[in-house]
Design a protein around this motif. Structure first.
Motif, PDB file in Angstrom:
ATOM      1  N   GLU A  78       0.833  -1.279  -0.165  1.00 16.15           N
ATOM      2  CA  GLU A  78      -0.007  -0.031  -0.077  1.00 16.15           C
ATOM      3  C   GLU A  78       0.839   1.166   0.044  1.00 16.15           C
ATOM      4  O   GLU A  78       1.937   1.190  -0.412  1.00 16.15           O
ATOM      5  N   GLY A  79       0.094   2.207   0.602  1.00 18.06           N
ATOM      6  CA  GLY A  79       0.924   3.645   0.256  1.00 18.06           C
ATOM      7  C   GLY A  79       2.306   3.870   1.456  1.00 18.06           C
ATOM      8  O   GLY A  79       1.983   3.031   2.579  1.00 18.06           O
ATOM      9  N   PRO A  89       1.109   3.483  -4.624  1.00 19.74           N
ATOM     10  CA  PRO A  89       1.371   2.952  -6.053  1.00 19.74           C
ATOM     11  C   PRO A  89       0.058   2.348  -6.377  1.00 19.74           C
ATOM     12  O   PRO A  89      -0.281   2.263  -7.647  1.00 19.74           O
ATOM     13  N   LYS A  90      -0.761   1.555  -5.075  1.00 22.99           N
ATOM     14  CA  LYS A  90      -1.902   0.996  -5.670  1.00 22.99           C
ATOM     15  C   LYS A  90      -3.095   1.886  -6.385  1.00 22.99           C
ATOM     16  O   LYS A  90      -3.744   1.470  -6.986  1.00 22.99           O
ATOM     17  N   ARG A 221       8.620   1.290  -4.031  1.00 22.63           N
ATOM     18  CA  ARG A 221       8.611   0.249  -2.911  1.00 22.63           C
ATOM     19  C   ARG A 221       9.134   0.530  -1.650  1.00 22.63           C
ATOM     20  O   ARG A 221       9.607   1.814  -1.486  1.00 22.63           O
ATOM     21  N   PRO A 222       8.513   0.198  -0.440  1.00 23.27           N
ATOM     22  CA  PRO A 222       8.597   0.635   0.768  1.00 23.27           C
ATOM     23  C   PRO A 222      10.355   0.278   1.128  1.00 23.27           C
ATOM     24  O   PRO A 222      10.920  -0.500   0.578  1.00 23.27           O
ATOM     25  N   ALA A 275      17.169   0.868   4.235  1.00 22.03           N
ATOM     26  CA  ALA A 275      17.698   0.686   2.925  1.00 22.03           C
ATOM     27  C   ALA A 275      16.780   0.640   1.795  1.00 22.03           C
ATOM     28  O   ALA A 275      15.368   0.198   2.421  1.00 22.03           O
ATOM     29  N   ASP A 276      16.848   0.846   0.522  1.00 23.67           N
ATOM     30  CA  ASP A 276      16.042   0.556  -0.424  1.00 23.67           C
ATOM     31  C   ASP A 276      15.516  -0.788  -0.607  1.00 23.67           C
ATOM     32  O   ASP A 276      16.735  -1.811  -0.307  1.00 23.67           O
TER      33      ASP A 276
END
Length: 276
Positions: A78-79, A89-90, A221-222, A275-276
């Motif tokens: 989700e956000g 993104p959704k 992405r989170p 981190a990503d």
């Protein structure tokens, strides 16, 4: 930093909550990442690391219209927040908070607090009947002190919207309602004293609301927690500034790792970074 006192307003009891799927936000700063839960929820922070927590918790309690918003599930699909930016993104939208604001996701809304606590903002979702104009909604009684003469129908990046001002005893408000698909999103800005800066902050934040591009949706992405080993030459400052998409990185690094204000890392320590 002394605890900030933020504004309250009441919601109209007849307002119905939006669908739970409408906006679900995940906080991606260290204090709301699920792992390790012991650091996020049970470790007592040092005095030097409490200012962000105090501002966020005070604002979350204060800027909370009752029974009009959806719950925000904490799932990575989700956000989520990246620095001053919120992405979903959704549902396919994003916006960016003003300079010197720190965003914080709560169970019901995305909250922003300006450094020093003189301004705050709230972003949430409500259900408004399709046949009701957004201007009429802003004047429907869910918020006290709305100046009806200030209500204006506007368009924001192609989306129908309306704005109004409101006054409280100690706070001045600028409120926007924006229709995106079948949902209506609210931006609620509060300032202790109305100024050119507070007006600009509200206007620029709302004008930053837009659709995400396909590339942005695919790339979004989170953040995640990564455990690394401290190497020779590493310091709190150097390690914290490797954390992408995190505001106040040094302070958040200390909170995440339970470090006091003046504590330093040692070679071969195992520490957590975002981190990503």
């Amino acid at each position: 930093m002394p605890r900030a006192s933020f504004p309250r307003w009441s919601a109209m009891p007849s307002s119905r909550p939006a669908r739970p799927r409408s906006i679900r936000a995940r906080r991606t700063s260290p204090r709301r990442i699920r792992q390790p839960r012991s650091v996020c929820r049970t470790r007592r922070p040092s005095r030097g690391n409490t200012s962000l927590r105090k501002e966020a918790s005070a604002t979350a309690r204060a800027i909370s219209p009752r029974s009009t918003t959806s719950s925000m599930a904490k799932t990575p699909s989700e956000g989520f927040v990246r620095g001053r930016r919120f992405l979903h993104p959704k549902l396919g939208f994003t916006f960016q908070a003003p300079d010197n604001f720190t965003l914080d996701n709560t169970a019901q809304a995305v909250i922003g607090v300006r450094d020093g606590g003189s301004q705050a903002m709230r972003f949430d979702v409500v259900r408004v009947p399709a046949e009701q104009s957004l201007g009429d909604y802003l004047n429907s009684g869910w918020m006290e002190g709305v100046e009806k003469a200030s209500t204006e129908d506007i368009t924001i990046n192609g989306f129908p919207a309306a704005s109004a001002t409101a006054k409280g005893d100690q706070w001045q408000f600028k409120v926007y309602a924006l229709r995106f698909g079948s949902d209506v999103y609210r931006f609620i800005f509060a300032a202790r004293q109305k100024s050119t800066e507070s007006e600009r902050n509200a206007r620029e934040t709302v004008n930053s609301f837009r659709r995400l591009t396909l590339d942005e949706i695919q790339a979004a992405r989170p953040l995640r927690i990564k455990v690394i080993t401290v190497q020779p030459g590493d310091t709190v400052e150097s390690l914290s500034h490797r954390m992408a998409g995190v505001d106040h990185p040094a302070e958040r690094f200390r909170v995440l790792n339970g470090l006091d204000r003046n504590a330093q890392v040692k070679v071969r320590d195992r520490v957590k970074v975002v981190a990503d």
